[in-house]
Design a protein around this motif. Sequence first.
Motif, PDB file in Angstrom:
ATOM      1  N   ALA A  12       0.827  -1.210   0.000  1.00  0.00           N
ATOM      2  CA  ALA A  12       0.000   0.000   0.000  1.00  0.00           C
ATOM      3  C   ALA A  12       0.859   1.256   0.000  1.00  0.00           C
ATOM      4  CB  ALA A  12      -0.933  -0.014   1.218  1.00  0.00           C
ATOM      5  N   SER A  13       2.001   1.213   0.694  1.00  0.00           N
ATOM      6  CA  SER A  13       2.901   2.367   0.712  1.00  0.00           C
ATOM      7  C   SER A  13       3.510   2.619  -0.659  1.00  0.00           C
ATOM      8  CB  SER A  13       4.015   2.137   1.741  1.00  0.00           C
ATOM      9  OG  SER A  13       3.481   2.009   3.041  1.00  0.00           O
ATOM     10  N   VAL A  14       3.835   1.541  -1.367  1.00  0.00           N
ATOM     11  CA  VAL A  14       4.400   1.694  -2.707  1.00  0.00           C
ATOM     12  C   VAL A  14       3.377   2.322  -3.651  1.00  0.00           C
ATOM     13  CG1 VAL A  14       5.279   0.446  -4.715  1.00  0.00           C
ATOM     14  CG2 VAL A  14       6.039  -0.194  -2.423  1.00  0.00           C
ATOM     15  N   VAL A  15       2.123   1.875  -3.551  1.00  0.00           N
ATOM     16  CA  VAL A  15       1.082   2.401  -4.435  1.00  0.00           C
ATOM     17  C   VAL A  15       0.792   3.865  -4.130  1.00  0.00           C
ATOM     18  CG1 VAL A  15      -1.337   2.185  -5.115  1.00  0.00           C
ATOM     19  CG2 VAL A  15       0.058   0.134  -4.760  1.00  0.00           C
ATOM     20  N   VAL A  32      -7.704   5.993  -9.390  1.00  0.00           N
ATOM     21  CA  VAL A  32      -6.912   4.931 -10.014  1.00  0.00           C
ATOM     22  C   VAL A  32      -5.963   4.315  -8.997  1.00  0.00           C
ATOM     23  CG1 VAL A  32      -5.135   4.465 -11.737  1.00  0.00           C
ATOM     24  CG2 VAL A  32      -7.096   5.894 -12.324  1.00  0.00           C
ATOM     25  N   ARG A  33      -5.316   5.158  -8.200  1.00  0.00           N
ATOM     26  CA  ARG A  33      -4.421   4.635  -7.160  1.00  0.00           C
ATOM     27  C   ARG A  33      -5.197   3.788  -6.144  1.00  0.00           C
ATOM     28  NH1 ARG A  33       0.695   6.643  -6.813  1.00  0.00           N
ATOM     29  NH2 ARG A  33       1.190   8.382  -8.189  1.00  0.00           N
ATOM     30  N   PHE A  34      -6.386   4.224  -5.819  1.00  0.00           N
ATOM     31  CA  PHE A  34      -7.198   3.461  -4.871  1.00  0.00           C
ATOM     32  C   PHE A  34      -7.541   2.085  -5.432  1.00  0.00           C
ATOM     33  CE2 PHE A  34     -11.492   2.207  -3.570  1.00  0.00           C
ATOM     34  CZ  PHE A  34     -11.280   2.021  -2.208  1.00  0.00           C
ATOM     35  N   LEU A  35      -7.987   2.040  -6.679  1.00  0.00           N
ATOM     36  CA  LEU A  35      -8.348   0.761  -7.283  1.00  0.00           C
ATOM     37  C   LEU A  35      -7.137  -0.152  -7.420  1.00  0.00           C
ATOM     38  CD1 LEU A  35     -10.840   1.918 -10.078  1.00  0.00           C
ATOM     39  CD2 LEU A  35     -11.367   0.866  -7.871  1.00  0.00           C
ATOM     40  N   VAL A  36      -6.012   0.409  -7.872  1.00  0.00           N
ATOM     41  CA  VAL A  36      -4.799  -0.401  -8.015  1.00  0.00           C
ATOM     42  C   VAL A  36      -4.315  -0.892  -6.655  1.00  0.00           C
ATOM     43  CG1 VAL A  36      -2.374  -0.340  -8.708  1.00  0.00           C
ATOM     44  CG2 VAL A  36      -4.106   0.716 -10.163  1.00  0.00           C
ATOM     45  N   GLY A  37      -4.338   0.000  -5.673  1.00  0.00           N
ATOM     46  CA  GLY A  37      -3.851  -0.380  -4.346  1.00  0.00           C
ATOM     47  C   GLY A  37      -4.707  -1.449  -3.696  1.00  0.00           C
ATOM     48  N   ALA A  69      -7.716  -0.060   4.635  1.00  0.00           N
ATOM     49  CA  ALA A  69      -8.120   1.131   5.386  1.00  0.00           C
ATOM     50  C   ALA A  69      -6.968   2.116   5.519  1.00  0.00           C
ATOM     51  CB  ALA A  69      -8.628   0.718   6.768  1.00  0.00           C
ATOM     52  N   TRP A  70      -5.771   1.596   5.746  1.00  0.00           N
ATOM     53  CA  TRP A  70      -4.612   2.473   5.846  1.00  0.00           C
ATOM     54  C   TRP A  70      -4.323   3.155   4.511  1.00  0.00           C
ATOM     55  CZ3 TRP A  70       0.759   2.243   4.261  1.00  0.00           C
ATOM     56  CH2 TRP A  70       1.560   3.176   4.935  1.00  0.00           C
ATOM     57  N   LEU A  71      -4.505   2.416   3.416  1.00  0.00           N
ATOM     58  CA  LEU A  71      -4.334   3.006   2.092  1.00  0.00           C
ATOM     59  C   LEU A  71      -5.372   4.091   1.846  1.00  0.00           C
ATOM     60  CD1 LEU A  71      -3.074   3.021  -0.768  1.00  0.00           C
ATOM     61  CD2 LEU A  71      -4.701   1.222  -1.372  1.00  0.00           C
ATOM     62  N   CYS A  72      -6.614   3.840   2.211  1.00  0.00           N
ATOM     63  CA  CYS A  72      -7.676   4.839   2.022  1.00  0.00           C
ATOM     64  C   CYS A  72      -7.393   6.092   2.842  1.00  0.00           C
ATOM     65  CB  CYS A  72      -9.024   4.257   2.420  1.00  0.00           C
ATOM     66  SG  CYS A  72      -9.584   2.907   1.361  1.00  0.00           S
ATOM     67  N   CYS A  73      -6.859   5.886   4.051  1.00  0.00           N
ATOM     68  CA  CYS A  73      -6.525   7.037   4.890  1.00  0.00           C
ATOM     69  C   CYS A  73      -5.457   7.896   4.228  1.00  0.00           C
ATOM     70  CB  CYS A  73      -6.055   6.548   6.260  1.00  0.00           C
ATOM     71  SG  CYS A  73      -5.679   7.869   7.441  1.00  0.00           S
ATOM     72  N   GLY A  74      -4.511   7.256   3.549  1.00  0.00           N
ATOM     73  CA  GLY A  74      -3.465   8.007   2.865  1.00  0.00           C
ATOM     74  C   GLY A  74      -3.915   8.612   1.557  1.00  0.00           C
ATOM     75  N   LEU A 111       2.134  12.370  10.102  1.00  0.00           N
ATOM     76  CA  LEU A 111       2.692  11.625  11.233  1.00  0.00           C
ATOM     77  C   LEU A 111       1.614  10.784  11.915  1.00  0.00           C
ATOM     78  CD1 LEU A 111       5.150  14.200  12.851  1.00  0.00           C
ATOM     79  CD2 LEU A 111       5.713  12.166  11.519  1.00  0.00           C
ATOM     80  N   VAL A 112       0.413  11.334  12.038  1.00  0.00           N
ATOM     81  CA  VAL A 112      -0.695  10.562  12.607  1.00  0.00           C
ATOM     82  C   VAL A 112      -1.003   9.357  11.722  1.00  0.00           C
ATOM     83  CG1 VAL A 112      -3.158  10.619  13.149  1.00  0.00           C
ATOM     84  CG2 VAL A 112      -1.679  12.510  13.842  1.00  0.00           C
ATOM     85  N   HIS A 113      -0.949   9.558  10.417  1.00  0.00           N
ATOM     86  CA  HIS A 113      -1.185   8.454   9.476  1.00  0.00           C
ATOM     87  C   HIS A 113      -0.152   7.360   9.667  1.00  0.00           C
ATOM     88  CE1 HIS A 113      -0.878   6.803   5.186  1.00  0.00           C
ATOM     89  NE2 HIS A 113      -1.969   6.302   5.707  1.00  0.00           N
ATOM     90  N   ALA A 114       1.115   7.726   9.803  1.00  0.00           N
ATOM     91  CA  ALA A 114       2.161   6.731  10.044  1.00  0.00           C
ATOM     92  C   ALA A 114       2.005   6.088  11.417  1.00  0.00           C
ATOM     93  CB  ALA A 114       3.540   7.389   9.925  1.00  0.00           C
ATOM     94  N   GLY A 115       1.569   6.869  12.405  1.00  0.00           N
ATOM     95  CA  GLY A 115       1.360   6.314  13.734  1.00  0.00           C
ATOM     96  C   GLY A 115       0.265   5.261  13.755  1.00  0.00           C
ATOM     97  N   LEU A 116      -0.753   5.435  12.924  1.00  0.00           N
ATOM     98  CA  LEU A 116      -1.809   4.429  12.838  1.00  0.00           C
ATOM     99  C   LEU A 116      -1.254   3.099  12.339  1.00  0.00           C
ATOM    100  CD1 LEU A 116      -4.749   6.547  11.337  1.00  0.00           C
ATOM    101  CD2 LEU A 116      -4.471   5.762  13.694  1.00  0.00           C
TER     102      LEU A 116
END
Length: 268
Positions: A12-15, A32-37, A69-74, A111-116
């Motif tokens: 997910a981080s790569v996408v 597109v990133r969401f669908l691919v991820g 969910a983490w991907l969607c948050c990003g 930072l909050v996103h990474a903390g999650l």
Amino acid sequence: MTALLVLLCAVASVVGGSDWVSGGLSRRTTGVRFLVGVSAVLALGVLVGWPILHLGAGSVVVSVLVAAAWLCCGLVSQAQWEKMLRVRQRVRVGRGASENGTDRLESLIRLVHAGLLLLAVALCVVVSQPLGSRAAKMSAVVGIVVLLAVPANRVVADILAVARHSTQGDGKTDAADCEPSQESGRQDELGSSMRGGRWIGPLERILILLLASVEAPAAIAAIVAAKGVIRFPEISQDKAGQKAEEFLIGSFASWILAVLGAVTIHLA
């Protein structure tokens, strides 16, 4: 389960790795990133979770949902963040505050996103069973190595950005203190063309991870000492001590991330 979760979050981080690059993303590109991820996370979760790691359906589903969910948050629409930041900026400027608060808020959001992610992995390490196979160990190692590359670079950069804004926002600074800050800003502009830091940081963290895996604390101490010696001439030229503070904050943040990766692999 920990190995699969770390691997899926790495994918997910790569996408979504360039989502926070300045300039923003259009809604179409974000979609597109969401669908691919999500497709990559789902496919990898099914292909690796069941036949290779031999996980149950519940563990695979939970890992896929957490990574998605983490991907969607990003991948939250950059336009929404920019709108919120513009509103906050107008309020702060209306109160006589600095415009740098918007950049600090954006760094805090990342930072909050990474903390999650760290929280999700920590909970998974606590509640899941230890890694029992070599495939699970290798999956965890691959995921940690990917996360210690570009995503960890962004985390360290955000920590430095928050630290800089905290220092600049201190009302106790006088005119004499402003001169070193301007000089440091010029040095940062000159050094912005150097891309070595983007390679040194990931290589350093990965090397620490490898040395920690073979239980070589003396070699890790040597790397830490060598980094300080190499940067000493540059730091010693800064009379205000700002370079030393940035060096220590960035180094400690980078080392902590590497240690967290090693601890995750060891405890998992």
